[in-house]
Design a protein around this motif. Structure first.
Motif, short mmCIF file in Angstrom:
data_model
loop_
_atom_site.label_atom_id
_atom_site.label_comp_id
_atom_site.label_asym_id
_atom_site.label_seq_id
_atom_site.Cartn_x
_atom_site.Cartn_y
_atom_site.Cartn_z
N HIS A 61 19.34 8.21 -5.24
CA HIS A 61 17.98 8.72 -4.65
C HIS A 61 17.45 7.50 -3.95
O HIS A 61 17.76 6.34 -4.12
CB HIS A 61 17.11 9.24 -5.86
N ARG A 62 16.34 7.76 -3.14
CA ARG A 62 15.85 6.70 -2.48
C ARG A 62 15.01 5.56 -3.31
O ARG A 62 13.97 5.99 -3.87
CB ARG A 62 14.70 7.16 -1.36
N ALA A 63 15.45 4.47 -3.60
CA ALA A 63 15.00 3.52 -4.35
C ALA A 63 15.05 2.28 -3.81
O ALA A 63 14.49 1.10 -4.38
CB ALA A 63 15.66 3.64 -5.98
N PHE A 64 15.71 1.87 -2.65
CA PHE A 64 15.83 0.49 -2.11
C PHE A 64 15.21 0.38 -0.73
O PHE A 64 15.58 -0.42 0.00
CB PHE A 64 17.24 0.39 -2.26
N SER A 65 13.99 1.08 -0.54
CA SER A 65 13.64 0.93 1.10
C SER A 65 12.99 -0.45 1.34
O SER A 65 13.17 -1.13 2.20
CB SER A 65 12.57 2.12 0.94
N THR A 66 12.54 -1.10 0.11
CA THR A 66 11.66 -2.46 0.35
C THR A 66 12.79 -3.48 0.75
O THR A 66 12.78 -4.34 1.27
CB THR A 66 10.83 -2.72 -0.78
N SER A 94 0.80 -1.17 0.02
CA SER A 94 -0.07 0.01 -0.07
C SER A 94 0.98 1.23 -0.12
O SER A 94 2.03 1.30 0.47
CB SER A 94 -0.73 -0.12 1.31
N ARG A 95 -0.01 2.49 -0.43
CA ARG A 95 0.94 3.57 -0.49
C ARG A 95 1.28 4.01 0.97
O ARG A 95 2.48 4.55 1.14
CB ARG A 95 0.05 4.75 -1.00
N GLN A 96 0.77 3.80 2.26
CA GLN A 96 1.18 3.91 3.44
C GLN A 96 2.29 3.39 3.84
O GLN A 96 3.42 3.76 4.34
CB GLN A 96 0.18 3.60 4.23
N LYS A 97 2.43 2.01 3.22
CA LYS A 97 3.44 1.40 3.80
C LYS A 97 5.03 1.31 2.94
O LYS A 97 5.98 1.11 3.19
CB LYS A 97 3.19 -0.39 3.54
N ALA A 98 4.64 1.78 1.49
CA ALA A 98 6.03 2.01 0.71
C ALA A 98 6.64 3.47 0.88
O ALA A 98 5.86 4.42 0.67
CB ALA A 98 5.46 1.86 -0.86
N LEU A 99 7.84 3.47 1.15
CA LEU A 99 8.62 4.53 1.48
C LEU A 99 9.11 5.15 0.07
O LEU A 99 9.29 6.14 -0.15
CB LEU A 99 9.90 4.27 2.24
N ASP A 100 9.05 4.34 -0.98
CA ASP A 100 9.59 4.62 -2.45
C ASP A 100 9.03 3.97 -3.35
O ASP A 100 8.27 2.78 -2.96
CB ASP A 100 11.04 4.85 -2.54
N PRO A 101 8.71 4.48 -4.69
CA PRO A 101 7.93 3.60 -5.53
C PRO A 101 8.59 2.21 -6.20
O PRO A 101 7.88 1.44 -6.78
CB PRO A 101 7.69 4.30 -6.91
#
Ligand SMILES: [Zn+2]
Length: 275
Positions: free
Chosen positions: A155-160, A80-87
């Motif tokens: 850039h922020r891309a590896f949060s998951t 969900s959008r709430q849980k994802a820090l980046d796309p």
């Protein structure tokens, strides 16, 4: 159908094979964040029966286009959008597995009943490879000393990826620079943060690295890794499994761990063999 961005091109084509024609919009290596749609892209979108997008606003250009076909945000169905820090949610193989399930659900209505069996068989085969990819990734990361389990990216891309595998994330451009400009005070702050992070390398997204990244490297005294991390989708000419294993090996090797290339090659072949 059209697969717009992220790793949906490979997911849709591997899942559907000859059962449907998949047009891919954002080419590997392109930047989805500032994509401009061409006339041919708009034609493909208006002719499509189904449009798959990553969602999470990965490609803002898609917000400004009218499409009559259903547009399914596969990445948002996975997390969900709430849980994802980046796309860039596909850097966690478990979430790619959910993306495969969601893609299968979305394409199912376009296929006849006779084609469902083959679709489900491929869905399961893809899921099996992704489960093994997740386990392989965890094994490679175990070889990295705890002090170096930090990912310094642009850039922020590896949060998951970071949250799945217990890695600290330090996206220097997003954290310290806005709009790509870097003030001297920001440069000092970035360099200090990088030194303190314990990383052995800074990871560029493209090579040769940008001037900004080279300055950061020279002031911090931390080298830029010899290979890039592919943040925004598949690497040019590579499947999503090839891209994911390359990213993991780049990270692990630069941070003092060991990468099992043979096992990676086996995973790549298993994915490519899905028919
Ligand atoms: Zn990105």
């Amino acid at each position: 159908m059209v697969a717009v961005d992220g790793v949906l091109c490979d997911i849709a084509r591997t899942l559907l094979q000859e059962q449907a024609r998949v047009t891919c919009l954002v080419p590997p290596g392109a930047n989805p964040h500032d994509l401009l749609l061409r006339g041919t892209d708009r034609q493909a979108l208006s002719a499509a029966q189904l449009v798959l997008i990553n969602g999470h606003n990965l490609t803002p250009a898609m917000n400004r286009v009218r499409v009559s076909a259903p547009v399914v945000p596969i990445g948002e169905r996975a997390i969900s959008r709430q849980k994802a820090l980046d796309p860039h949610v596909w850097h966690d193989p478990a979430l790619v597995g959910v993306m495969v399930q969601e893609t299968a659900k979305a394409v199912q209505p376009l296929l006849g009943n006779a084609q469902t069996g083959a679709l489900q068989r491929r869905r399961q085969a893809m899921q099996a490879v992704l489960t093994r990819l997740g386990a392989w990734t965890a094994q490679q990361l175990q070889t990295v000393p705890a002090a170096h389990k930090v990912l310094v990216s642009e850039h922020r891309a590896f949060s998951t990826f970071a949250s799945r595998y217990g890695i600290r994330e330090l996206p220097v451009i997003d954290t310290f620079a806005t709009g790509g400009t870097l003030r001297p005070s920001s440069l000092a702050a970035i360099s200090e943060a990088i030194r303190k992070s314990g990383t052995k390398a800074i990871f560029a997204e493209v090579l040769p690295p940008s001037k900004t990244l080279r300055r950061i490297s020279s002031v911090s005294g931390v080298a830029i890794a010899k290979r890039p991390l592919y943040a925004d989708g598949q690497a040019p000419g590579q499947s999503l499994v090839e891209t994911a294993t390359a990213n993991v090996c780049t990270f692990v090797s630069a941070q003092g761990g060991r990468c099992d290339q043979q096992a990676a090659a086996a995973l790549q072949q298993q994915w490519a063999a899905i028919r």
